[in-house]
Design a protein around this motif. Structure first.
Motif, PDB file in Angstrom:
ATOM      1  N   ARG A  52       2.368  19.144  -8.532  1.00  0.00           N
ATOM      2  CA  ARG A  52       1.987  17.896  -7.858  1.00  0.00           C
ATOM      3  C   ARG A  52       3.163  16.923  -7.917  1.00  0.00           C
ATOM      4  NH1 ARG A  52      -2.773  15.907 -11.479  1.00  0.00           N
ATOM      5  NH2 ARG A  52      -2.875  14.313  -9.860  1.00  0.00           N
ATOM      6  N   PRO A  53       3.104  15.846  -7.133  1.00  0.00           N
ATOM      7  CA  PRO A  53       4.067  14.757  -7.359  1.00  0.00           C
ATOM      8  C   PRO A  53       3.717  14.042  -8.670  1.00  0.00           C
ATOM      9  CG  PRO A  53       3.057  14.599  -5.172  1.00  0.00           C
ATOM     10  CD  PRO A  53       2.238  15.572  -5.962  1.00  0.00           C
ATOM     11  N   LEU A  54       4.682  13.858  -9.532  1.00  0.00           N
ATOM     12  CA  LEU A  54       4.457  13.049 -10.722  1.00  0.00           C
ATOM     13  C   LEU A  54       4.513  11.569 -10.357  1.00  0.00           C
ATOM     14  CD1 LEU A  54       4.192  13.582 -13.901  1.00  0.00           C
ATOM     15  CD2 LEU A  54       6.543  12.726 -13.996  1.00  0.00           C
ATOM     16  N   TYR A  55       5.351  11.250  -9.369  1.00  0.00           N
ATOM     17  CA  TYR A  55       5.478   9.867  -8.900  1.00  0.00           C
ATOM     18  C   TYR A  55       5.993   9.894  -7.470  1.00  0.00           C
ATOM     19  CZ  TYR A  55       7.143   5.086  -8.335  1.00  0.00           C
ATOM     20  OH  TYR A  55       7.346   3.812  -7.880  1.00  0.00           O
ATOM     21  N   ARG A  56       5.435   9.041  -6.631  1.00  0.00           N
ATOM     22  CA  ARG A  56       5.905   8.862  -5.262  1.00  0.00           C
ATOM     23  C   ARG A  56       6.105   7.382  -5.027  1.00  0.00           C
ATOM     24  NH1 ARG A  56       3.506  11.850   0.144  1.00  0.00           N
ATOM     25  NH2 ARG A  56       4.824  10.790   1.695  1.00  0.00           N
ATOM     26  N   ALA A  57       7.314   6.998  -4.626  1.00  0.00           N
ATOM     27  CA  ALA A  57       7.657   5.588  -4.506  1.00  0.00           C
ATOM     28  C   ALA A  57       6.935   4.936  -3.334  1.00  0.00           C
ATOM     29  CB  ALA A  57       9.164   5.440  -4.322  1.00  0.00           C
ATOM     30  N   PRO A  58       6.634   3.659  -3.450  1.00  0.00           N
ATOM     31  CA  PRO A  58       6.070   2.918  -2.310  1.00  0.00           C
ATOM     32  C   PRO A  58       6.977   3.026  -1.098  1.00  0.00           C
ATOM     33  CG  PRO A  58       5.980   1.600  -4.319  1.00  0.00           C
ATOM     34  CD  PRO A  58       6.800   2.813  -4.641  1.00  0.00           C
ATOM     35  N   VAL A  59       6.400   2.904   0.088  1.00  0.00           N
ATOM     36  CA  VAL A  59       7.141   3.103   1.335  1.00  0.00           C
ATOM     37  C   VAL A  59       8.287   2.110   1.488  1.00  0.00           C
ATOM     38  CG1 VAL A  59       5.649   1.596   2.707  1.00  0.00           C
ATOM     39  CG2 VAL A  59       6.854   3.501   3.810  1.00  0.00           C
ATOM     40  N   THR A  60       8.201   0.965   0.780  1.00  0.00           N
ATOM     41  CA  THR A  60       9.264  -0.039   0.898  1.00  0.00           C
ATOM     42  C   THR A  60      10.616   0.515   0.461  1.00  0.00           C
ATOM     43  OG1 THR A  60       8.607  -0.884  -1.279  1.00  0.00           O
ATOM     44  CG2 THR A  60       7.760  -2.042   0.659  1.00  0.00           C
ATOM     45  N   PHE A  61      10.627   1.435  -0.490  1.00  0.00           N
ATOM     46  CA  PHE A  61      11.904   1.985  -0.941  1.00  0.00           C
ATOM     47  C   PHE A  61      12.578   2.771   0.181  1.00  0.00           C
ATOM     48  CE2 PHE A  61      10.277   0.866  -5.082  1.00  0.00           C
ATOM     49  CZ  PHE A  61      11.429   0.532  -5.788  1.00  0.00           C
ATOM     50  N   ARG A  62      11.799   3.579   0.885  1.00  0.00           N
ATOM     51  CA  ARG A  62      12.363   4.321   2.018  1.00  0.00           C
ATOM     52  C   ARG A  62      12.864   3.350   3.080  1.00  0.00           C
ATOM     53  NH1 ARG A  62       9.247   6.077   6.330  1.00  0.00           N
ATOM     54  NH2 ARG A  62       7.394   6.171   4.998  1.00  0.00           N
ATOM     55  N   GLN A  63      12.109   2.306   3.320  1.00  0.00           N
ATOM     56  CA  GLN A  63      12.493   1.332   4.333  1.00  0.00           C
ATOM     57  C   GLN A  63      13.763   0.572   3.939  1.00  0.00           C
ATOM     58  OE1 GLN A  63       8.861  -0.910   4.406  1.00  0.00           O
ATOM     59  NE2 GLN A  63       7.870   0.421   5.942  1.00  0.00           N
ATOM     60  N   GLU A  64      14.026   0.499   2.637  1.00  0.00           N
ATOM     61  CA  GLU A  64      15.211  -0.211   2.141  1.00  0.00           C
ATOM     62  C   GLU A  64      16.369   0.740   1.835  1.00  0.00           C
ATOM     63  OE1 GLU A  64      12.334  -3.653   0.177  1.00  0.00           O
ATOM     64  OE2 GLU A  64      13.488  -2.306  -1.138  1.00  0.00           O
TER      65      GLU A  64
END
Length: 555
Positions: free
Chosen positions: A292-304
């Motif tokens: 599984r994913p242990l952690y998935r960053a909020p979409v803002t990180f991809r956007q930044e």
């Protein structure tokens, strides 16, 4: 160039060379080893001497040798390598203290911080302690002082301060220079199995022709030989990426999980463009399944701009679990800082990481503390990081590039909500403390040596300004509860700041352009690497806190 050398039985000479020319060893006028001609690209060569006798080294291109060293396998753990420098005048050899004296003769090289003898170094990897010896491995490019095909360099220490330089431990699976490609032996960790056996999990980046896309990364295990000199028995253990995961798939951290009664591994990656940490499981340490994913960053990180998580670290600490992550490519909108390092503290429950809060803790506000790796030894969790962040490059002409941070001891705050970092006790024990300033503010002359500045008491309104020849070296301010740092190279486009609150203690180390700050008991840390005005001669302290300045040198 022709030169006679006496070599003992079993002696090994290893070197990288490129360009026109040949190289050979003669004994009694007969050739026993040779490279008939060097290629235009770097290649690795190794000579193993089989009897104690004099050899004649013959080459018509000594300057084609890019990096060379020798060692005797039976004694290298006590003496380290002997560095060979080839020139038209002959071969110059340096060992042990001779190497250290030579390194210290470079006025631009930091003295408290580990750096390679020559060429490029980046991430610390494979950190561990075996018996009384600390082992530091690091990503290393042996043929130039810029990033290139990755190997694992190696150094050892008995005190985390004084280091012996060792032979290159791990090589890429093929000569990437020959292909005109990058890649090689990337980051990974040391893992001690339940039977006591030691192994190193790591990522191999297969031949890559684009730094941002289209490459292939696989996971391998390497085991050390009986003397901890070379990796051997290398096997691939994970090649298949989960759905939604593209090229970034690297930097394993492996542990045995008692609750699951199985092996666990995390990897840095992205899932459909979101930076993520992936969890894998195995019953035997060889065959791995995605859990599984242990952690998935909020979409803002991809956007930044964040492309992926790299160099994730995950470890138990004081009955909690701590996740540390770097977001490669990320630019924080407010401050314009890049590739920041973050932490989360929480619980690991049935293979699910449950953070105590969703708010990420900024681990280092200076940005030059990157690719951190920690390990447990003697009841302590100790970390090193690479002092570099691609924003500023080391000036051309240096024989090397890259340093590591001071070793830091990790702990949790009293409420167990934040990760704290402070220099290990060995820093105070092994570096002599000669007072320069005691308990007062004012203007002071500085020695040409590393210094530590300590402030004890209310920090609000404090200001430290170090100059060289009247020009700024570094400036540290505490204003309205915010701690900031500025170096000579800064033009104001990036803000290096952190909320300090009511912190009442600050330690600052300065070492030839490296600034490491530890405030509020290690709750707030900031690391910068500058290349201008790196030997400040004056310091002005303005603070209501008690101030102390200490000269730090090896005893």
């Amino acid at each position: 160039m022709t030169q006679n050398l006496f070599l003992p039985l079993g002696y090994c000479l290893e070197f990288w060379a490129a360009g026109d020319g040949f190289f050979r060893f003669n004994i009694d006028g007969k050739t026993v080893w040779q490279a008939r001609s060097f290629a235009i690209h770097p290649e690795f060569f190794s000579y193993h001497h089989r009897e104690a006798c004099e050899v004649t080294v013959v080459t018509n291109a000594p300057n084609a040798v890019l990096w060379a060293y020798g060692y005797q396998p039976q004694t290298v753990n006590e003496t380290g390598i002997t560095v060979f420098e080839f020139s038209d005048k002959g071969i110059l050899q340096r060992t042990g203290a001779e190497i250290e004296d030579w390194l210290r003769s470079d006025p631009d090289r930091p003295t408290l911080h580990f750096s390679p003898i020559r060429h490029w170094m980046n991430d610390p990897v494979g950190l561990c302690k075996i018996d009384e010896i600390w082992h530091l491995f690091y990503q290393f490019h042996p043929s130039g002082s810029d990033w290139g095909p990755m190997h694992w360099g190696h150094a050892t220490s008995r005190d985390l301060v004084n280091w012996l330089h060792m032979p290159v431990f791990l090589h890429p699976e093929q000569n990437l220079w020959r292909l005109g490609a990058t890649g090689g032996a990337f980051s990974g960790n040391a893992f001690r199995d339940r039977d006591g056996s030691l192994m190193f999990f790591y990522t191999e980046r297969l031949p890559a022709y684009d730094l941002f896309k289209g490459y292939r990364e696989i996971q391998k295990i390497a085991r050390p030989d009986r003397r901890m000199i070379k990796a051997e028995g290398i096997v691939t253990v994970l090649e298949q990426r989960p759905d939604g995961v593209e090229h970034d798939f690297r930097d394993p951290k492996v542990w045995w999980d008692d609750a699951a009664n199985a092996y666990r591994m995390i990897l840095g990656a992205s899932i459909e463009g979101d930076p993520a940490v992936l969890l894998f499981g195995s019953g035997d340490g060889l065959d791995w399944q995605y859990l599984r994913p242990l952690y998935r960053a909020p979409v803002t990180f991809r956007q930044e701009g964040a492309r992926a998580v790299e160099c994730p670290d995950f470890f138990p600490l004081e009955d909690k679990w701590v996740l540390v992550m770097g977001f490669v490519g990320h630019v924080e909108p407010r401050t314009r800082r890049r590739n920041l390092l973050y932490a989360l503290v929480g619980e690991l429950i049935n293979d699910a990481f449950v953070p105590d809060t969703s708010e990420l803790q900024l681990l280092d506000f200076g940005t030059d503390y990157y690719a951190m790796q920690s390990f447990e030894a003697d009841g302590r969790q100790i970390a090193f990081a690479w002092l570099f962040n691609w924003e500023y490059r080391k000036p051309e002409g240096s024989s090397y590039s890259g340093e590591l941070s001071l070793p830091r001891a990790l702990s949790l705050s009293e409420d167990k909500k934040k990760l704290l970092m402070l220099p290990v006790i060995e820093v105070a024990e092994r570096y002599a403390a000669d007072p320069v300033v005691e308990d007062k503010s004012g203007k002071f002359s500085l020695p040409k040596a590393p210094i530590e500045i300590r402030l004890s008491g209310p920090l609000e309104g404090s200001k430290l300004v170090a100059t060289q020849g009247g020009e700024l070296a570094f400036e540290v301010n505490v204003a309205e509860g915010v701690l900031s740092i500025r170096l000579a190279q800064d033009d104001g486009s990036i803000q290096y700041v952190a909320e300090l609150g009511g912190g009442k203690d600050l330690r600052l180390f300065h070492d030839h352009g490296i600034v490491e700050i530890f405030a509020d008991g290690g709750t707030v840390c900031g690391t910068r690497r500058g290349y201008a005005n790196i030997e400040p001669d004056h310091l002005e302290i303005s603070s209501s806190a008690s101030a102390q300045v200490i000269e730090r040198n090896l005893r």
